[in-house]
Design an enzyme around this catalytic site. Structure first.
Site, short mmCIF file in Angstrom:
data_model
loop_
_atom_site.label_atom_id
_atom_site.label_comp_id
_atom_site.label_asym_id
_atom_site.label_seq_id
_atom_site.Cartn_x
_atom_site.Cartn_y
_atom_site.Cartn_z
N ASP A 181 -7.60 4.14 32.04
CA ASP A 181 -9.09 4.32 32.23
C ASP A 181 -9.40 5.20 31.34
O ASP A 181 -10.79 5.62 31.07
CB ASP A 181 -9.37 4.43 33.57
N SER A 182 -8.82 6.36 30.56
CA SER A 182 -9.01 7.20 29.34
C SER A 182 -9.86 6.19 28.34
O SER A 182 -10.41 6.86 27.52
CB SER A 182 -7.92 7.86 28.79
N ASP B 271 -4.27 0.76 34.77
CA ASP B 271 -4.74 1.85 35.44
C ASP B 271 -5.93 1.08 36.26
O ASP B 271 -6.80 0.71 35.68
CB ASP B 271 -5.14 2.71 34.29
N LYS C 144 -1.43 1.66 38.40
CA LYS C 144 -1.38 2.87 38.58
C LYS C 144 -2.76 3.47 39.18
O LYS C 144 -3.92 2.68 38.73
CB LYS C 144 -1.19 3.91 37.25
N GLU D 115 -4.82 6.93 41.27
CA GLU D 115 -4.61 8.28 41.41
C GLU D 115 -4.78 8.57 42.73
O GLU D 115 -5.40 7.98 43.58
CB GLU D 115 -5.95 8.97 40.53
N GLU E 50 0.39 15.08 36.16
CA GLU E 50 -0.53 15.54 35.32
C GLU E 50 -0.78 17.06 35.36
O GLU E 50 -1.39 17.33 36.29
CB GLU E 50 -1.60 14.63 35.21
O1 KIV Z 1 -6.34 6.93 31.99
C1 KIV Z 1 -5.50 7.39 31.52
O2 KIV Z 1 -4.91 7.44 30.20
C2 KIV Z 1 -4.75 8.11 32.54
C3 KIV Z 1 -3.81 9.48 31.80
C4 KIV Z 1 -4.76 10.76 31.29
C5 KIV Z 1 -2.81 10.14 32.52
O3 KIV Z 1 -4.54 8.20 33.57
#
Ligand code: KIV
Length: 281
Positions: A45-46, A84, A114, A116, A183
């Site tokens: 989600d970056s 994500d 994934k 968090e 992280e």
């Molecule tokens: O969204 C992402 O790229 C991530 C990384 C910052 C670990 O979750």
């Protein structure tokens, strides 16, 4: 190279082989990463910051994540791709978390999702696992809750804080996650977790004592310019290369140097004379 599954990643940990992991958000980058032989791709989600220019990841939607996952899957059909789960896609209920995880599998054929959080997301993790989906935990600095963490700050830097990170790791592993991302925590804390847990523990900003490394491709290639975290190693300056190329194009057009003869489509034999007659009226 044959596509790796989660058991292959576990085997890599047992064999002491480092797992390589990068984010990707689009088709061309995914093709480059597959050609480079990366073991795993995260459609993080970056993308909110690296692709859309948001100040953080919170505004990112499921629809955006799915579109980018589909593109990456097309670009890297032989690579382990992870979706994500964006903020809001799993916070509300276990049912919503499962429904959204399923959407990643159906739309983009991801190999894992994934999410968090540690102890606070255990029921979500168990519900998604019960649906038969591979889950990667994400602890330490969790950007979706950076507001509650007081900003994008390293975690686990005191004994009390380190114990919380270790407890999150243990709880997620006991819940059944097959992979864990840590992280922005001290290398000693991350290495302790990697040594204790039987699953691959990957790090971003967590030192070299883990089972593999993740970096954000926009940092690696130098296309994200807003800030560069301490843990990043920049391997290229594509922003510089791209800006120079685009400035050359602008200069060429202004100077009449582009397009040149070789960039033109000419009329077929005999047609130019007819066209000249036509233009005379
Ligand atoms: O969204 C992402 O790229 C991530 C990384 C910052 C670990 O979750």
């Amino acid at each position: 190279m044959p596509k790796k599954g989660v058991f292959d990643l576990h085997e890599m940990k047992r064999a002491g082989e480092q797992i390589t992991w990068l984010t990707a958000y689009d088709y061309p980058t995914a093709t480059f990463e597959e050609a480079a032989g990366v073991d795993m791709i995260l459609v993080g989600d970056s993308l909110g910051m690296c692709v859309y220019g948001y100040p953080g990841t919170v505004p990112v939607t499921m629809a955006q994540c799915l579109v980018h996952c589909e593109a990456v899957r097309r670009g890297a059909p032989q690579t382990f791709v992870m979706g994500d789960m964006p903020f809001g896609s799993y916070q509300v209920s276990d049912e919503a978390a499962v429904a959204n995880a399923v959407r990643f599998c159906k739309a983009a054929a991801v190999d894992a999702v994934k999410l968090e959080g540690g102890v606070s997301v255990l029921t979500r993790v168990k519900a998604i696992l019960a649906a038969g989906i591979v889950v990667c935990g994400h602890i330490g600095l969790t950007p979706q809750s950076s507001g509650a963490l007081g900003g994008h700050k390293a975690q686990g830097r005191t004994l009390g804080a380190a114990r919380l990170v270790v407890e999150d790791a243990r709880a997620l592993c006991a819940a059944g996650v097959q992979l864990l991302l840590v992280e922005a925590v001290p290398p000693e804390v991350a290495a302790f977790i990697a040594a204790e847990l039987p699953i691959p523990v990957l790090g971003i900003g967590a030192g070299a004592g883990v089972d593999g490394q993740l970096l954000i491709v926009s940092d690696v290639l130098g296309t994200f310019q807003a800030f560069t975290p301490k843990f990043v190693k920049k391997y290229a300056d594509l922003a510089g290369v791209a800006t120079a190329a685009l400035a050359e194009y602008v200069g060429d057009v202004r100077a009449g140097a582009f397009p040149a003869e070789e960039h033109c489509y000419h009329m077929l034999d005999g047609e130019l004379e007819k066209f000249a007659e036509y233009t005379k009226g």
